[in-house]
Design a protein around this motif. Structure first.
Motif, short mmCIF file in Angstrom:
data_model
loop_
_atom_site.label_atom_id
_atom_site.label_comp_id
_atom_site.label_asym_id
_atom_site.label_seq_id
_atom_site.Cartn_x
_atom_site.Cartn_y
_atom_site.Cartn_z
N LEU A 46 3.44 -5.10 0.60
CA LEU A 46 2.97 -5.38 1.96
C LEU A 46 3.67 -4.47 2.94
O LEU A 46 4.90 -4.33 2.92
N GLY A 47 2.88 -3.86 3.83
CA GLY A 47 3.48 -3.02 4.86
C GLY A 47 2.45 -2.29 5.67
O GLY A 47 1.27 -2.23 5.30
N PRO A 48 2.86 -1.71 6.79
CA PRO A 48 1.93 -0.98 7.66
C PRO A 48 1.50 0.34 7.04
O PRO A 48 2.10 0.82 6.06
N SER A 49 0.49 0.94 7.61
CA SER A 49 0.04 2.27 7.18
C SER A 49 1.19 3.26 7.32
O SER A 49 1.91 3.25 8.32
N SER A 105 3.79 3.43 5.26
CA SER A 105 5.06 2.90 4.75
C SER A 105 5.36 3.36 3.33
O SER A 105 6.46 3.14 2.83
N LYS A 163 3.22 2.60 0.60
CA LYS A 163 2.65 1.66 -0.37
C LYS A 163 1.75 2.35 -1.39
O LYS A 163 1.91 2.19 -2.60
N GLU A 193 -5.67 -2.03 -1.21
CA GLU A 193 -6.44 -2.63 -0.11
C GLU A 193 -7.80 -3.15 -0.61
O GLU A 193 -8.85 -2.77 -0.08
N THR A 238 -1.50 -4.04 0.41
CA THR A 238 -2.22 -4.53 1.59
C THR A 238 -1.32 -4.49 2.82
O THR A 238 -0.10 -4.43 2.71
N HIS A 239 -1.96 -4.53 3.98
CA HIS A 239 -1.21 -4.70 5.23
C HIS A 239 -1.48 -6.09 5.81
O HIS A 239 -0.98 -6.44 6.88
N CYS A 285 8.04 -6.23 0.67
CA CYS A 285 7.74 -5.67 1.99
C CYS A 285 8.22 -4.23 2.06
O CYS A 285 9.39 -3.94 1.79
N LYS A 321 8.65 -0.65 4.34
CA LYS A 321 8.71 -0.05 5.68
C LYS A 321 9.48 1.25 5.60
O LYS A 321 10.58 1.31 5.03
#
Length: 217
Positions: A38-41, A43, A45, A166, A197-198, A211, A213
């Motif tokens: 899990l994390g923002p664009s 990061s 992943k 995603e 996923t975010h 997570c 980041k």
């Protein structure tokens, strides 16, 4: 441990444009686990998922799978691992739109040494609600039907690990939840699944959340 990564690093570009994408990743995944990154664009992943799936290689660190070291293997060996161990589901489905559902599902069989009988394909179609759609062109399907087709294609070789980047990103919330229900059911039958996923709502339905980041967990 089923899957173990130690000190994985990866960068793209050089000089002023150099970007450290993964900054010493350590992680473990147990067999039969539904795990989420899990994390923002940006990061890291998807880059990490590609390394796990042997689509990319790290510049340093070690990768162990089923007790055997993956790091340092040849491209041919990496391709064999990809075809035998992993199934892939991505956000934009990556289906051939002018082909039928059945034709798309059968694509991995052209690259595999595994013998998959018609009964297994028929069972996949039924379990994913695609039996009546098998002769329909993908371009005529809804987003949810396309994602179910992509999942069936990923499972046709009976992979040990399913990687989903995603998988609900291009779907509305209701259809996305239906896809998550399918993935949970697949995991409950013994498959190991890693999701990127975010979306925190999606992540909370998994067994464990990692997570990410700025290239770190």
């Amino acid at each position: 441990m089923f899957l173990e990564i130690k000190g994985i690093k990866k960068h793209f570009g050089e000089g002023d444009s150099r970007i450290e994408v993964l900054k010493g990743i350590d992680m473990e995944i147990e067999k039969g686990e539904l795990c989420v990154l899990l994390g923002p664009s940006g990061s890291g992943k998807s880059t990490l998922l590609n390394i796990i799936g042997c689509l990319d290689v790290a510049e340093s660190g070690e990768y162990w799978l089923k007790g055997k070291k993956v790091t340092g293997k040849s491209q041919k060996e990496m391709a064999r691992i990809r075809n035998e161990i992993f199934g892939y589901v991505i956000q934009d489905f990556a289906l051939i739109r002018d082909d039928t559902v059945l034709e798309n599902i059968r694509i991995p069989l052209d690259y595999s040494k595994k013998k998959i009988d018609k009964l297994r394909i028929d069972q996949l179609l039924k379990s994913l609600g695609l039996k009546k759609l098998q002769k329909m062109r993908v371009s005529l399907l809804s987003g949810g039907e396309q994602q179910r087709t992509a999942i069936a294609r990923a499972l046709v070789n009976d992979p040990e690990i399913l990687l989903a980047d995603e998988p609900t990103g291009a779907l509305d919330s209701k259809t996305g939840q239906e896809v998550m229900n399918i993935l949970r059911e697949i995991c409950n039958k013994g498959k190991t699944i890693v999701i990127v996923t975010h979306d925190e709502k999606i992540a909370r339905q998994c067994d464990r959340i990692l997570c990410m980041k700025d290239g770190k967990i």
